[in-house]
Design a protein around this motif. Structure first.
Motif, PDB file in Angstrom:
ATOM      1  N   ILE A  34      -2.881 -57.920  20.950  1.00 33.58           N
ATOM      2  CA  ILE A  34      -2.395 -56.810  19.706  1.00 33.58           C
ATOM      3  C   ILE A  34      -3.335 -55.730  19.976  1.00 33.58           C
ATOM      4  CG2 ILE A  34      -2.238 -58.185  17.828  1.00 33.58           C
ATOM      5  CD1 ILE A  34      -5.203 -57.928  17.060  1.00 33.58           C
ATOM      6  N   ASN A  35      -4.207 -55.101  21.216  1.00 30.17           N
ATOM      7  CA  ASN A  35      -5.557 -54.900  22.064  1.00 30.17           C
ATOM      8  C   ASN A  35      -4.535 -53.956  23.236  1.00 30.17           C
ATOM      9  OD1 ASN A  35      -7.206 -54.733  19.754  1.00 30.17           O
ATOM     10  ND2 ASN A  35      -8.144 -56.035  20.718  1.00 30.17           N
ATOM     11  N   LEU A  85       2.507 -48.578  22.982  1.00 30.20           N
ATOM     12  CA  LEU A  85       3.410 -47.438  23.754  1.00 30.20           C
ATOM     13  C   LEU A  85       5.104 -48.010  24.045  1.00 30.20           C
ATOM     14  CD1 LEU A  85       0.630 -45.721  25.763  1.00 30.20           C
ATOM     15  CD2 LEU A  85       1.218 -44.745  23.981  1.00 30.20           C
ATOM     16  N   ALA A  86       4.703 -48.335  24.854  1.00 33.42           N
ATOM     17  CA  ALA A  86       6.177 -49.032  25.098  1.00 33.42           C
ATOM     18  C   ALA A  86       7.216 -49.533  24.135  1.00 33.42           C
ATOM     19  CB  ALA A  86       6.315 -50.861  26.126  1.00 33.42           C
ATOM     20  N   GLY A 116      11.070 -47.792  21.091  1.00 26.22           N
ATOM     21  CA  GLY A 116      12.402 -47.325  18.575  1.00 26.22           C
ATOM     22  C   GLY A 116      13.139 -46.150  19.295  1.00 26.22           C
ATOM     23  N   LEU A 117      11.750 -45.191  19.742  1.00 25.87           N
ATOM     24  CA  LEU A 117      11.620 -43.605  19.419  1.00 25.87           C
ATOM     25  C   LEU A 117      13.237 -43.219  20.502  1.00 25.87           C
ATOM     26  CD1 LEU A 117       8.549 -42.399  19.989  1.00 25.87           C
ATOM     27  CD2 LEU A 117      10.322 -41.497  17.547  1.00 25.87           C
ATOM     28  N   VAL A 168       5.843 -45.495  10.935  1.00 28.96           N
ATOM     29  CA  VAL A 168       4.756 -46.462  11.556  1.00 28.96           C
ATOM     30  C   VAL A 168       4.103 -45.295  12.001  1.00 28.96           C
ATOM     31  CG1 VAL A 168       4.155 -48.222  13.162  1.00 28.96           C
ATOM     32  CG2 VAL A 168       6.401 -48.198  11.798  1.00 28.96           C
ATOM     33  N   ILE A 169       4.311 -44.127  13.222  1.00 30.32           N
ATOM     34  CA  ILE A 169       3.399 -43.502  13.939  1.00 30.32           C
ATOM     35  C   ILE A 169       2.247 -42.579  12.959  1.00 30.32           C
ATOM     36  CG2 ILE A 169       2.707 -41.485  14.941  1.00 30.32           C
ATOM     37  CD1 ILE A 169       5.625 -42.928  16.960  1.00 30.32           C
ATOM     38  N   VAL A 170       3.850 -42.572  11.645  1.00 30.38           N
ATOM     39  CA  VAL A 170       2.261 -41.741  10.642  1.00 30.38           C
ATOM     40  C   VAL A 170       1.428 -42.589   9.877  1.00 30.38           C
ATOM     41  CG1 VAL A 170       2.458 -40.373   8.258  1.00 30.38           C
ATOM     42  CG2 VAL A 170       4.260 -39.670  10.385  1.00 30.38           C
TER      43      VAL A 170
END
Length: 181
Positions: free
Chosen positions: A35-36, A42-43, A48-49, A61-63
């Protein structure tokens, strides 16, 4: 607050004595290492984007996680300045390298980040959100098992994460609707 610290410490030792084992140690260390891993996230985010059907979910999720970082690590930890149990308790089992001495315990950043992300995901996709909440619970448990946070730090991180994740979802959903009108 002494009663809360006493309850937190008792709970940490009870938890570790109840489920602690070599297998659990390996699992928690592996989970924490995974998880770290910034490259993993990033992948996942880029993938997803890239896909149109998941773009708003990833943006939300980014927000949510960005807000959690700013609120938790950027503000609350430096206001409360609670010492981590791994520094406070001389006999705490240490399975991972110690964090910085200037890294505080309240609220649990990992719990805050993962619950905010899970809540954001749940807003867009309930089934995927349930899986994300399961991961968030595992992450929260790992913070206790590693003596990085007190139970009250993890609980506060989870509650704050749910609130921030919900706000991020509502804000992003509003933006999405206004763009598609």
């Amino acid at each position: 607050m002494d009663w809360l610290t006493h309850l937190d410490i008792s709970t940490l030792y009870w938890l570790h004595q109840s489920v602690g084992s070599t297998v659990m140690n390996r699992f928690i260390v592996s989970l924490t290492t995974l998880i770290n891993c910034l490259w993993l996230w990033l992948a996942v985010g880029i993938t997803g984007l890239w896909q149109k059907r998941s773009r708003w979910l990833v943006v939300t999720v980014i927000v949510a996680v960005g807000a959690a970082v700013l609120i938790g690590d950027g503000a609350l930890k430096h206001v409360v300045m609670r010492t981590r149990p791994c520094f406070l308790l001389s006999d705490a089992p240490l399975l991972m390298p110690l964090p910085s001495l200037h890294s505080y315990s309240f609220p649990s950043g990992h719990s805050f980040f993962f619950f905010s992300g899970a809540t954001a995901i749940y807003g867009w996709n309930h089934r995927l959100g349930q899986v994300a909440y399961g991961v968030a619970l595992l992450v929260a448990f790992s913070r206790l098992y590693l003596f990085m946070h007190f139970p009250s730090d993890v609980l506060a991180g989870a509650i704050l994460g749910i609130l921030v994740g919900r706000c991020a979802y509502l804000a992003c959903r509003h933006v999405q609707k206004s763009i598609t009108k």
